[in-house]
Design an enzyme around this catalytic site. Structure first.
Site, PDB file in Angstrom:
ATOM      1  N   VAL A  79     -11.659  -0.234   4.540  1.00  0.00           N
ATOM      2  CA  VAL A  79     -12.948  -0.917   4.519  1.00  0.00           C
ATOM      3  C   VAL A  79     -13.195  -1.674   3.221  1.00  0.00           C
ATOM      4  CG1 VAL A  79     -15.446  -0.633   4.749  1.00  0.00           C
ATOM      5  CG2 VAL A  79     -13.895   0.726   6.159  1.00  0.00           C
ATOM      6  N   GLY A 108      -1.271 -14.699  -5.639  1.00  0.00           N
ATOM      7  CA  GLY A 108      -1.036 -13.602  -4.704  1.00  0.00           C
ATOM      8  C   GLY A 108      -2.277 -13.004  -4.083  1.00  0.00           C
ATOM      9  N   VAL A 111       0.827  -1.206   0.000  1.00  0.00           N
ATOM     10  CA  VAL A 111       0.000   0.000   0.000  1.00  0.00           C
ATOM     11  C   VAL A 111       0.863   1.258   0.000  1.00  0.00           C
ATOM     12  CG1 VAL A 111      -1.785   1.281   1.245  1.00  0.00           C
ATOM     13  CG2 VAL A 111      -1.873  -1.217   1.146  1.00  0.00           C
ATOM     14  N   ASP A 126     -11.143 -10.851   8.594  1.00  0.00           N
ATOM     15  CA  ASP A 126     -10.926  -9.589   7.882  1.00  0.00           C
ATOM     16  C   ASP A 126     -12.260  -8.906   7.577  1.00  0.00           C
ATOM     17  OD1 ASP A 126      -9.141  -7.782   6.045  1.00  0.00           O
ATOM     18  OD2 ASP A 126     -10.746  -8.479   4.737  1.00  0.00           O
ATOM     19  N   ARG A 140      11.157  -0.996   7.802  1.00  0.00           N
ATOM     20  CA  ARG A 140      12.087  -1.960   8.389  1.00  0.00           C
ATOM     21  C   ARG A 140      13.318  -2.133   7.510  1.00  0.00           C
ATOM     22  NH1 ARG A 140       7.192  -4.778   9.806  1.00  0.00           N
ATOM     23  NH2 ARG A 140       7.314  -5.926   7.848  1.00  0.00           N
ATOM     24  N   ALA A 196      -7.026  19.246  -3.869  1.00  0.00           N
ATOM     25  CA  ALA A 196      -6.801  19.506  -2.446  1.00  0.00           C
ATOM     26  C   ALA A 196      -6.684  20.993  -2.135  1.00  0.00           C
ATOM     27  CB  ALA A 196      -5.536  18.783  -1.986  1.00  0.00           C
ATOM     28  N   GLU A 253      -2.681 -15.107   1.342  1.00  0.00           N
ATOM     29  CA  GLU A 253      -1.398 -15.249   2.020  1.00  0.00           C
ATOM     30  C   GLU A 253      -1.056 -16.730   2.189  1.00  0.00           C
ATOM     31  OE1 GLU A 253       0.432 -12.699   2.781  1.00  0.00           O
ATOM     32  OE2 GLU A 253      -1.020 -11.093   2.428  1.00  0.00           O
ATOM     33  N   GLY A 292      -5.327  -4.593  -4.030  1.00  0.00           N
ATOM     34  CA  GLY A 292      -4.410  -3.976  -4.974  1.00  0.00           C
ATOM     35  C   GLY A 292      -3.658  -2.804  -4.376  1.00  0.00           C
ATOM     36  N   LYS A 336     -13.948  -5.131   8.938  1.00  0.00           N
ATOM     37  CA  LYS A 336     -14.529  -4.107   8.069  1.00  0.00           C
ATOM     38  C   LYS A 336     -15.997  -3.857   8.396  1.00  0.00           C
ATOM     39  CE  LYS A 336     -11.342  -5.446   4.375  1.00  0.00           C
ATOM     40  NZ  LYS A 336     -11.204  -6.151   3.074  1.00  0.00           N
TER      41      LYS A 336
END
Length: 452
Positions: A150, A205, A32, A219, A63, A51, A208, A320, A223
């Site tokens: 969400v 993909g 993301v 999950d 990391r 904006a 997991e 995605g 949401k």
């Protein structure tokens, strides 16, 4: 029709006065985060135009600093200390896309305590710690935005908080997990069993290596709590969600549902009535002619029923990198527009201002009501009459009875669709039915959702 007095207009300045860029610190630069960086860089002019000010990434915590540098280049300062981003004086808004519920909570609360707005795509964080985080944000007068948490690319939070504000929401129902929807679509369209469809999802993909979070419905439950809070003006209630995944679902039930004119989807359902609120995640039959039945692959779909708008539907990508980034950046644009706006005048975090929030009683499982699908193995096809008569005698409101098609390659199976009935009564009937002399194996029961 509406005629106002003609007023003289002063010429407007051709360009607004320069406004300082919104300075973004990002924690996490994985799927993301990298998508957010790319979209911000690629569409910077359009984003700034919407904006009213530029949005600039000024610091990233990761990391793996070498990998992070490969994503953002050499012009964005990097650190392996997320709290440095969360508390840095040159950061206006913290984007948390690292995931998890432990350290992420500490980073977000630290950012809020330092007067920074927060944007996150971390649904687990808000489902578990949302009450604490939103309360802290109210105290410090900052925003917490989470559209990407969400339904990925679908702006469903904005629809509930803004587009449908005139409505008393009756229910929200959706396909809100792309992994399980991909698996169920493969079982439906290609006749795969669950294990084969899961393996294909992992190879591509979509799932997991450890897919439990998705396939067990967790999950989707995270949401659903956020959807329900925004729909009904109640707190985030993860512990009250009845959760059932798709791991026990058999290919034969997908085929039998199709024979009856239905498709099976993993649905998150939040519904309220005079008795209270129900929160459920479970595989359910949806009419094959319904729009929700045609949300396939990894796509998501959410339906909302309001008393004024009626039923509205929202559809889009359920997974995605850049798809989630689209929602994250939309939240950043909203934050950029807050300059000079008092906290009391902003769109509330959960759609309702704090003084208007309430606690709806949550219905126990036994009190929830729906139609049901039953698949009943019998010793012989001729026993369909005995089973149907027994169900009617037990006050199960039978709507349709049929034999499963012979080409499915199994023993005789009686298929039943019921009218709506309480789950507690259905559970008692199922327990008794399992001991009926005509029944030759385990009875399978699934809910039916007409979504009308």
């Amino acid at each position: 029709m509406y005629r106002d007095p003609v007023q003289s207009l002063e010429p407007l300045p051709s360009r607004p006065a320069a406004i300082r860029a919104l300075r973004v610190g990002m924690i996490g630069i994985g799927t993301v985060g990298s998508g957010t960086f790319r979209v911000l860089a690629r569409n910077q002019a359009e984003i700034a135009g919407r904006a009213g000010r530029p949005i600039e990434l000024v610091m990233v915590a990761a990391r793996n600093l070498e990998r992070a540098a490969g994503v953002v280049g050499g012009n964005v300062p990097l650190t392996d200390e997320p709290l440095r981003v969360a508390t840095h004086p040159d950061v206006d808004v913290v984007v948390e896309v690292a995931g998890g519920t432990g350290p992420a909570r500490d980073w977000v609360l630290a950012a809020i305590a330092h007067g920074k707005h927060v944007v996150t795509a971390n649904k687990a964080l808000l489902a578990v710690h949302g009450a604490e985080i939103f309360a802290a944000a109210r105290r410090h007068g900052v925003a917490v935005a989470y559209e990407g948490a969400v339904a990925v690319s679908i702006p469903i939070v904005k629809a509930l908080r803004e587009g449908l504000t005139a409505n008393r929401i009756e229910w929200v129902a959706g396909i809100i997990n792309g992994t399980t929807n991909f698996i169920l679509s493969k079982m439906q369209d290609e006749g795969l069993d669950f294990e084969s469809a899961l393996a294909q999802a992992q190879a591509l993909g979509y799932a997991e290596a450890d897919p439990a979070f998705d396939i067990e419905g967790i999950d989707a439950a995270h949401k659903l709590t956020l959807l329900a809070a925004n729909a009904f003006g109640t707190s985030v209630r993860l512990a009250d969600v009845q959760v059932e995944g798709i791991t026990a679902l058999q290919r034969v039930d997908v085929a039998c549902a199709e024979q009856l004119g239905y498709r099976i989807k993993l649905l998150g359902v939040a519904r309220r009535s005079e008795e209270g609120m129900e929160l459920r995640v479970q595989p359910a039959l949806v009419p094959a002619s319904h729009l929700m039945a045609h949300v396939n692959g990894s796509m998501n779909g959410v339906m909302v029923k309001g008393d004024a708008a009626g039923v509205t539907m929202y559809y889009g990508a359920g997974a995605g990198s850049e798809q989630t980034a689209s929602a994250v950046i939309a939240d950043l644009v909203d934050v950029a527009r807050l300059a000079g706006t008092h906290a009391a005048q902003r769109v509330p975090h959960l759609g309702f201002h704090a003084h208007a929030m309430g606690e709806l009683p949550v219905l126990p499982r036994a009190a929830t009501c729906s139609s049901h699908y039953l698949r009943i193995p019998v010793h012989a096809a001729s026993q369909i009459e005995a089973v149907s008569g027994w169900l009617t005698g037990q006050q199960v409101p039978v709507r349709q009875v049929a034999l499963a098609a012979a080409q499915l390659g199994m023993g005789a199976q009686v298929l039943v669709l019921t009218q709506p009935m309480r789950q507690g009564a259905m559970d008692l009937a199922l327990h008794a039915l399992q001991s009926h002399p005509s029944v030759a194996g385990k009875v399978t029961a699934l809910r039916v959702e007409e979504l009308a």
